[in-house]
Write an enzyme that holds these catalytic residues in place. Structure first.
Site, PDB file in Angstrom:
ATOM      1  NE  ARG A 106     -34.775 -74.760  29.418  1.00  0.00           N
ATOM      2  CZ  ARG A 106     -33.494 -74.600  29.727  1.00  0.00           C
ATOM      3  NH1 ARG A 106     -32.753 -73.718  29.095  1.00  0.00           N
ATOM      4  NH2 ARG A 106     -32.941 -75.326  30.684  1.00  0.00           N
ATOM      5  CB  THR A 379     -28.511 -67.359  32.408  1.00  0.00           C
ATOM      6  OG1 THR A 379     -28.326 -68.772  32.328  1.00  0.00           O
ATOM      7  CG2 THR A 379     -29.914 -67.015  31.988  1.00  0.00           C
ATOM      8  CB  VAL A 398     -25.699 -70.341  25.271  1.00  0.00           C
ATOM      9  CG1 VAL A 398     -26.240 -69.541  24.098  1.00  0.00           C
ATOM     10  CG2 VAL A 398     -24.616 -69.575  26.027  1.00  0.00           C
ATOM     11  CG  ASN A 399     -26.558 -74.940  30.449  1.00  0.00           C
ATOM     12  OD1 ASN A 399     -27.020 -74.521  31.497  1.00  0.00           O
ATOM     13  ND2 ASN A 399     -26.089 -76.168  30.342  1.00  0.00           N
ATOM     14  CB  SER A 450     -35.452 -73.597  32.513  1.00  0.00           C
ATOM     15  OG  SER A 450     -34.850 -72.338  32.722  1.00  0.00           O
TER      16      SER A 450
END
Length: 583
Positions: A106, A379, A398-399, A450
């Protein structure tokens, strides 16, 4: 209706119909159980990534080498979803030792990213800073994971396993529709940065579907990583360019922060569900604890035999309670005391189950109990089983769509915007409606919470790897997929299952088109549930056609010694699965 027809229609049918077509059948007990799979199975979000994994398997690599190839190639061909500028969570099973490992790659918070930096003059969350540009980016973890995976678990050198990604970045691949549409959607942000414009525009024109998309600078960055390992990204030429690019854009990174990044090896969460051993992601993922809570709440019920409305009611009530706990308790375990043993215990689940009324919805505001304190579809996930029985489930991101939009000049590395996954302002929802408090507040070197949930399921006769993108919906998609496997569905039918979701707040059941039948929707509303059913106006929806997720799963049936893979039919790029491959 034949099983094959049921699988093809699974996306269009209520979940009850899909389950009803494939009842669980017991294998003959006299049939021997295989000790090794007959080959390898890979499911990923892009066929080029799957082919990269097969290439490395044929070269003598194992599942871990293939994971390096798949992960790095996804970083090239799915920049909308993941990349070297992001991070991920990876679940590994070593067949030789029987050990399960969890690698936490992460992103981490830079020291400069204090909560006050993300507030506007009125003291409100500044979404521009949290979602776009240099302040939105955490220190990337994916390159360090590639080094760790190859060096500690693979049998081939990193340089060899990265070759498919390097080749594709240099030679290019055709731009697909989702890439082109995504760039147009984010173009106003991405055009701000010269390094991004150089990659995504030609002669002032944005990429278009069908263009050959070459990334020579990213190829060079991958070559440095292949040649020098960790130092090829986190120190030296690439690191200098990354720090300079972020700081020139107005952010503040330091060389020391990059060089200090570490992949964390953590102990997976393990629990039993109806004869399945479930191995899944621990914090900083919220997924494993939530799965343990939800599945142990649901374990006493025979869900396939329930009518559709009551089955969805029970599953939603389990979701509601798990997501409430996510808000209060979960964060980076290196910074936060998490009552994990309690939250994953059967006694705790039993207590939560006792609060569920069999015929009435529980209003979410009744569960708060104290002042209460979504990753996106962009994602990606891959699942691998090799011929030795090694398994990898990897989820990387990368969100948001194209992350921060920032590529530091000369690197080809699109940086994440994971800082939005922190509770930047306590009690204020992020881009996906999820909020948090002190447990998930940013601190130097801290990892943001996450939803990524790579998961293994194993019974006496089957082994499964499953995971998906989808933001805060990741956990509930994995849950529904696991319930599908338990109901007897195969890998492709599981990947195609319709989806619904509840995350405590907002207090509403969100669903894909036709995921909930009209009669069941009316019954759920009579129980007190609020529903948002896009694409199903007859059930009270708004008439849109939104679907979500990109689930990838592989299954090994040990009694028939067969492999199968399921790749989400929602994926517009095409199948990225191989059901049986013999190197």
């Amino acid at each position: 209706m034949r099983t094959t027809i049921a699988f093809l229609l699974a996306l269009l049918l209520p979940i009850s119909s899909a389950w009803g077509e494939q009842p669980k059948t017991a294998a003959p007990q006299t049939q021997a159980v295989a000790t090794k799979p007959p080959g390898a199975a890979i499911a990923s979000g892009h066929k080029l990534a799957t082919e990269a994994g097969l290439e490395i398997l044929r070269a003598g690599g194992n599942a871990f080498d293939a994971a390096v190839a798949v992960s790095s190639t996804l970083s090239v061909v799915e920049p909308i979803s993941s990349g070297l500028g992001g991070g991920g969570l990876f679940l590994l099973h070593d067949a030789k030792t029987g050990q399960d490992l969890f690698l936490d790659a992460r992103e981490i918070s830079p020291a400069s990213a204090t909560p006050d930096k993300y507030l506007d003059k009125a003291g409100n969350l500044d979404e521009e800073k949290s979602q776009n540009g240099p302040w939105s980016a955490g220190i990337p973890g994916l390159p360090a994971m590639l080094v760790e995976m190859a060096g500690k678990h693979g049998r081939l050198p990193l340089k060899q396993s990265l070759q498919p990604a390097i080749r594709i970045a240099r030679e290019g691949f055709p731009v697909y529709g989702r890439m082109a549409r995504g760039y147009k959607q984010r173009m106003d942000v991405m055009r701000r940065y010269p390094g991004t414009r150089e990659v995504y525009e030609r002669n002032g024109k944005p990429i278009a579907e069908g263009d050959l998309f070459k990334q020579p600078e990213l190829a060079h960055t991958l070559e440095l990583l292949a040649e020098k390992g960790f130092d090829g990204f986190y120190r030296g030429e690439t690191a200098k360019k990354l720090v300079a690019g972020v700081n020139e854009a107005g952010g503040h990174w330091t060389a020391q922060e990059l060089a200090g990044y570490q992949v964390k090896q953590r102990k997976p969460i393990v629990f039993d569900y109806k004869g399945w051993k479930v191995t899944t992601a621990p914090p900083p993922s919220s997924g494993g604890i939530a799965l343990a809570t939800m599945l142990q709440i649901l374990e006493p019920y025979d869900l396939p035999k329930m009518d559709e409305a009551h089955r969805i009611h029970m599953v939603v009530e389990a979701m509601r309670r798990a997501y409430r706990d996510r808000t209060f308790f979960l964060g980076d375990p290196d910074f936060t005391d998490i009552p994990q043993e309690v939250l994953t215990s059967r006694d705790y689940a039993q207590g939560l189950r006792a609060t569920i009324h069999p015929d009435k919805a529980t209003p979410s505001d009744l569960l708060s109990g104290q002042e209460t304190p979504l990753e996106d579809d962009e994602t990606t996930h891959f699942s691998i089983i090799d011929g030795e029985g090694n398994r990898v489930g990897g989820t990387q991101t990368v969100n948001l769509l194209y992350g921060s939009g920032l590529i530091p000049k000369g690197t080809g590395v699109l940086l994440n915007d994971e800082m939005d996954d922190f509770a930047l302002k306590p009690g204020t929802p992020n881009a996906f409606g999820v909020m948090g408090y002190e447990a998930n507040a940013p601190k130097p070197g801290k990892r943001m919470l996450s939803s990524m949930t790579p998961t293994f399921m194993e019974s006496a006769d089957k082994a499964v790897v499953i995971g998906t993108p989808g933001g805060s919906r990741i956990i509930t998609m994995v849950l529904l997929g696991m319930l599908g496997y338990d109901a007897g569905l195969g890998a492709q039918a599981v990947a195609a299952l319709p989806r619904y979701h509840h995350q405590w707040l907002p207090d509403v059941i969100d669903a894909e088109p036709r995921a909930i039948g009209a009669d069941a929707a009316k019954a759920l509303q009579a129980m007190g549930h609020k529903l948002d059913l896009p694409g199903d106006e007859a059930a009270g929806g708004r008439g849109s056609s939104h679907v979500w997720g990109n689930l990838q799963t592989v299954e090994w049936d040990k009694r028939s010694n067969t492999l199968s893979a399921g790749t989400d039919p929602r994926n517009p790029v095409g199948e990225g699965k191989v059901e049986l491959a013999k190197p």
